[in-house]
Design a protein around this motif. Structure first.
Motif, PDB file in Angstrom:
ATOM      1  N   MET A 138      -9.763  12.856   9.158  1.00 57.59           N
ATOM      2  CA  MET A 138      -8.876  11.641   8.248  1.00 57.59           C
ATOM      3  C   MET A 138      -8.763  12.134   7.007  1.00 57.59           C
ATOM      4  O   MET A 138      -7.964  11.548   6.283  1.00 57.59           O
ATOM      5  N   ASN A 139      -9.492  13.077   6.471  1.00 59.11           N
ATOM      6  CA  ASN A 139      -9.587  13.486   5.110  1.00 59.11           C
ATOM      7  C   ASN A 139      -8.030  14.144   4.731  1.00 59.11           C
ATOM      8  O   ASN A 139      -8.019  15.215   5.201  1.00 59.11           O
ATOM      9  N   GLN A 140      -7.287  13.626   3.964  1.00 58.54           N
ATOM     10  CA  GLN A 140      -5.860  14.318   3.601  1.00 58.54           C
ATOM     11  C   GLN A 140      -6.213  15.478   2.859  1.00 58.54           C
ATOM     12  O   GLN A 140      -5.095  16.250   2.748  1.00 58.54           O
ATOM     13  N   ALA A 141      -7.316  15.834   2.128  1.00 58.71           N
ATOM     14  CA  ALA A 141      -7.530  16.840   1.457  1.00 58.71           C
ATOM     15  C   ALA A 141      -7.922  18.143   2.545  1.00 58.71           C
ATOM     16  O   ALA A 141      -7.631  19.292   2.073  1.00 58.71           O
ATOM     17  N   VAL A 142      -8.226  17.831   3.678  1.00 53.52           N
ATOM     18  CA  VAL A 142      -8.773  18.950   4.489  1.00 53.52           C
ATOM     19  C   VAL A 142      -7.474  19.276   5.340  1.00 53.52           C
ATOM     20  O   VAL A 142      -6.903  20.637   5.548  1.00 53.52           O
ATOM     21  N   ALA A 160       5.293  21.466  -4.982  1.00 52.67           N
ATOM     22  CA  ALA A 160       4.376  21.330  -6.187  1.00 52.67           C
ATOM     23  C   ALA A 160       3.869  20.052  -6.179  1.00 52.67           C
ATOM     24  O   ALA A 160       2.690  19.748  -6.554  1.00 52.67           O
ATOM     25  N   PHE A 161       4.220  19.122  -5.691  1.00 59.41           N
ATOM     26  CA  PHE A 161       3.786  17.559  -5.305  1.00 59.41           C
ATOM     27  C   PHE A 161       2.555  17.696  -4.422  1.00 59.41           C
ATOM     28  O   PHE A 161       1.650  17.330  -4.756  1.00 59.41           O
ATOM     29  N   VAL A 162       2.750  18.555  -3.385  1.00 58.70           N
ATOM     30  CA  VAL A 162       1.480  18.441  -2.226  1.00 58.70           C
ATOM     31  C   VAL A 162       0.610  19.269  -2.998  1.00 58.70           C
ATOM     32  O   VAL A 162      -0.409  18.814  -2.757  1.00 58.70           O
ATOM     33  N   GLU A 163       0.726  20.374  -3.953  1.00 58.16           N
ATOM     34  CA  GLU A 163      -0.189  21.129  -4.616  1.00 58.16           C
ATOM     35  C   GLU A 163      -0.979  20.170  -5.584  1.00 58.16           C
ATOM     36  O   GLU A 163      -2.262  19.996  -5.721  1.00 58.16           O
ATOM     37  N   ALA A 164      -0.288  19.656  -6.244  1.00 58.56           N
ATOM     38  CA  ALA A 164      -0.753  18.571  -7.320  1.00 58.56           C
ATOM     39  C   ALA A 164      -1.467  17.624  -6.728  1.00 58.56           C
ATOM     40  O   ALA A 164      -2.653  16.936  -7.291  1.00 58.56           O
ATOM     41  N   PHE A 223       0.824  -1.139   0.006  1.00 59.75           N
ATOM     42  CA  PHE A 223       0.054   0.110  -0.104  1.00 59.75           C
ATOM     43  C   PHE A 223       0.626   1.321   0.212  1.00 59.75           C
ATOM     44  O   PHE A 223       0.392   2.155  -0.089  1.00 59.75           O
ATOM     45  N   GLY A 224       2.112   1.117   0.221  1.00 60.48           N
ATOM     46  CA  GLY A 224       3.013   2.373   0.380  1.00 60.48           C
ATOM     47  C   GLY A 224       3.220   2.951  -1.270  1.00 60.48           C
ATOM     48  O   GLY A 224       2.933   2.235  -1.928  1.00 60.48           O
ATOM     49  N   GLU A 225       4.282   3.748  -1.239  1.00 61.16           N
ATOM     50  CA  GLU A 225       4.600   4.444  -2.561  1.00 61.16           C
ATOM     51  C   GLU A 225       6.068   4.824  -2.382  1.00 61.16           C
ATOM     52  O   GLU A 225       6.560   5.452  -1.427  1.00 61.16           O
ATOM     53  N   ILE A 226       6.866   4.412  -3.428  1.00 55.87           N
ATOM     54  CA  ILE A 226       8.251   5.183  -3.592  1.00 55.87           C
ATOM     55  C   ILE A 226       7.947   6.110  -5.099  1.00 55.87           C
ATOM     56  O   ILE A 226       7.629   5.488  -5.916  1.00 55.87           O
ATOM     57  N   GLY A 227       8.624   7.060  -4.805  1.00 58.86           N
ATOM     58  CA  GLY A 227       8.452   8.008  -6.110  1.00 58.86           C
ATOM     59  C   GLY A 227       9.792   9.011  -5.976  1.00 58.86           C
ATOM     60  O   GLY A 227      10.340   9.038  -4.971  1.00 58.86           O
ATOM     61  N   LEU A 228       9.763   9.950  -7.052  1.00 62.78           N
ATOM     62  CA  LEU A 228      10.740  10.773  -7.152  1.00 62.78           C
ATOM     63  C   LEU A 228      10.051  12.253  -7.589  1.00 62.78           C
ATOM     64  O   LEU A 228       9.212  12.050  -8.571  1.00 62.78           O
ATOM     65  N   VAL A 229      10.238  13.437  -6.997  1.00 64.94           N
ATOM     66  CA  VAL A 229       9.853  14.519  -7.158  1.00 64.94           C
ATOM     67  C   VAL A 229      10.679  15.469  -7.296  1.00 64.94           C
ATOM     68  O   VAL A 229      11.720  15.398  -6.632  1.00 64.94           O
ATOM     69  N   ASP A 230      10.465  16.402  -8.311  1.00 61.49           N
ATOM     70  CA  ASP A 230      11.376  17.653  -8.327  1.00 61.49           C
ATOM     71  C   ASP A 230      11.317  18.773  -7.275  1.00 61.49           C
ATOM     72  O   ASP A 230      11.994  19.394  -6.755  1.00 61.49           O
ATOM     73  N   ASP A 231       9.954  18.868  -7.047  1.00 61.86           N
ATOM     74  CA  ASP A 231       9.490  20.045  -6.130  1.00 61.86           C
ATOM     75  C   ASP A 231       8.518  19.684  -5.020  1.00 61.86           C
ATOM     76  O   ASP A 231       7.378  19.141  -5.729  1.00 61.86           O
ATOM     77  N   VAL A 232       8.668  19.593  -3.915  1.00 59.82           N
ATOM     78  CA  VAL A 232       7.963  19.021  -2.951  1.00 59.82           C
ATOM     79  C   VAL A 232       6.589  19.741  -2.902  1.00 59.82           C
ATOM     80  O   VAL A 232       5.582  19.327  -2.645  1.00 59.82           O
TER      81      VAL A 232
END
Length: 263
Positions: free
Chosen positions: A160-164, A125-129, A114-123
């Motif tokens: 619990m809603n991560q968008a909130v 921007a990722f949070v926003e997206a 259930f986890g995720e491993i990824g690469l991002v250029d801009d933290v």
DNA sequence: CTAGATGTTAAGGT
DNA sequence: CACCTTAACATCTA
């Protein structure tokens, strides 16, 4: 049980162990966990570089790779990190591990996928997206009230809603409601300002206490609900039996005597 | 053997 | 439209 406090402890762990060592070798064994990147890309972006700093937003941990963006780790329900020397200490279900030139290793392990491993250029921007709300530890009372504005349904689900707001999961949502003396079924849209203020205060306190205890159960304050789930199911405050119910789709523990319904 | 477990999200509902 | 709820996901343990 990686919610915000657990990830914060992982962050400190990486800060204290794995930064500023040259990465000699990278192994990826993460079928299904990689988010938009290939194992080969992860390897090539890490090998020969160093981990330079960490950031956390909600339940996501970001580790900056010198001159090469950020490694993003999400722990799902069962993820963890281990820094160790001997290969024999490689955790079961290791999905990604780095070998440093000092001979030590850093491993990300996860039993389930259930986890995720990824690469991002801009933290940021990722949070926003991703549409993540503000970090639960980084917002003041006004911003907290703002985050809850316009939300409906049980406060349990809202928190619990991560968008909130980002960072609370099932366990710390229950802990927050308990600390605030608020029934988790209370309707968010009906809570008054004072109650929301209490809730914000309780949330910050609970998160800070859990981090101080390094999320080790036997170091938790006596006032915490969490250890009672696993033991006798008695309210730490009044001693009466806790109630167990399905709220917002998750198993919820609360004390009908000490947690008042307001809304 | 079955049910349930800390998280996220697609699909359906209000 | 914006938001909420539910079921499902993979794997292990009680």
């Amino acid at each position: 049980m990686p919610e915000l406090p657990d990830v914060q402890v992982f962050k400190k762990y990486v800060d204290a162990t794995a930064l500023h060592h040259r990465i000699r070798d990278v192994t990826v064994s993460a079928d299904g966990l990689l988010d938009g990147v290939s194992a080969r890309t992860v390897r090539s972006r890490l090998e020969g570089h160093e981990l330079a700093e960490t950031r956390r937003h909600g339940k996501h941990l970001f580790v900056r790779v010198t001159a090469n963006g950020w490694l993003r780790l999400h722990f799902g329900m069962t993820g963890e990190l281990a820094y160790f020397k001997e290969e024999a200490d490689l955790p079961a279900h290791a999905r990604l591990w780095l070998e440093f030139t000092n001979g030590y290793h850093l491993a990300y392990a996860n039993v389930r996928k259930f986890g995720e491993i990824g690469l991002v250029d801009d933290v940021d921007a990722f949070v926003e997206a991703e549409g993540l709300g503000p970090d639960a530890l980084g917002l003041d009372r006004g911003a907290f009230r703002e985050a809850l504005a316009g939300r409906r349904g049980a406060i349990k689900g809202t928190l619990m809603n991560q968008a909130v707001l980002a960072g609370l999961g099932n366990v710390y949502t229950d802990e927050t409601c308990f600390a605030a003396g608020l029934d988790p079924r209370s309707r968010t849209e009906k809570l008054d300002d004072a109650t929301i203020g209490h809730l914000h205060h309780a949330m910050r306190k609970v998160l800070a206490q859990a981090i101080d205890a390094r999320v080790e159960m036997d170091r938790f304050p006596r006032s915490f609900l969490l250890p009672s789930r696993a033991t006798d199911g008695a309210c730490p405050r009044c001693g009466k039996a806790l109630r167990r119910a399905k709220i917002s789709g998750r198993t919820t523990y609360y004390c009908p005597h000490d947690q008042e319904r307001k809304g």
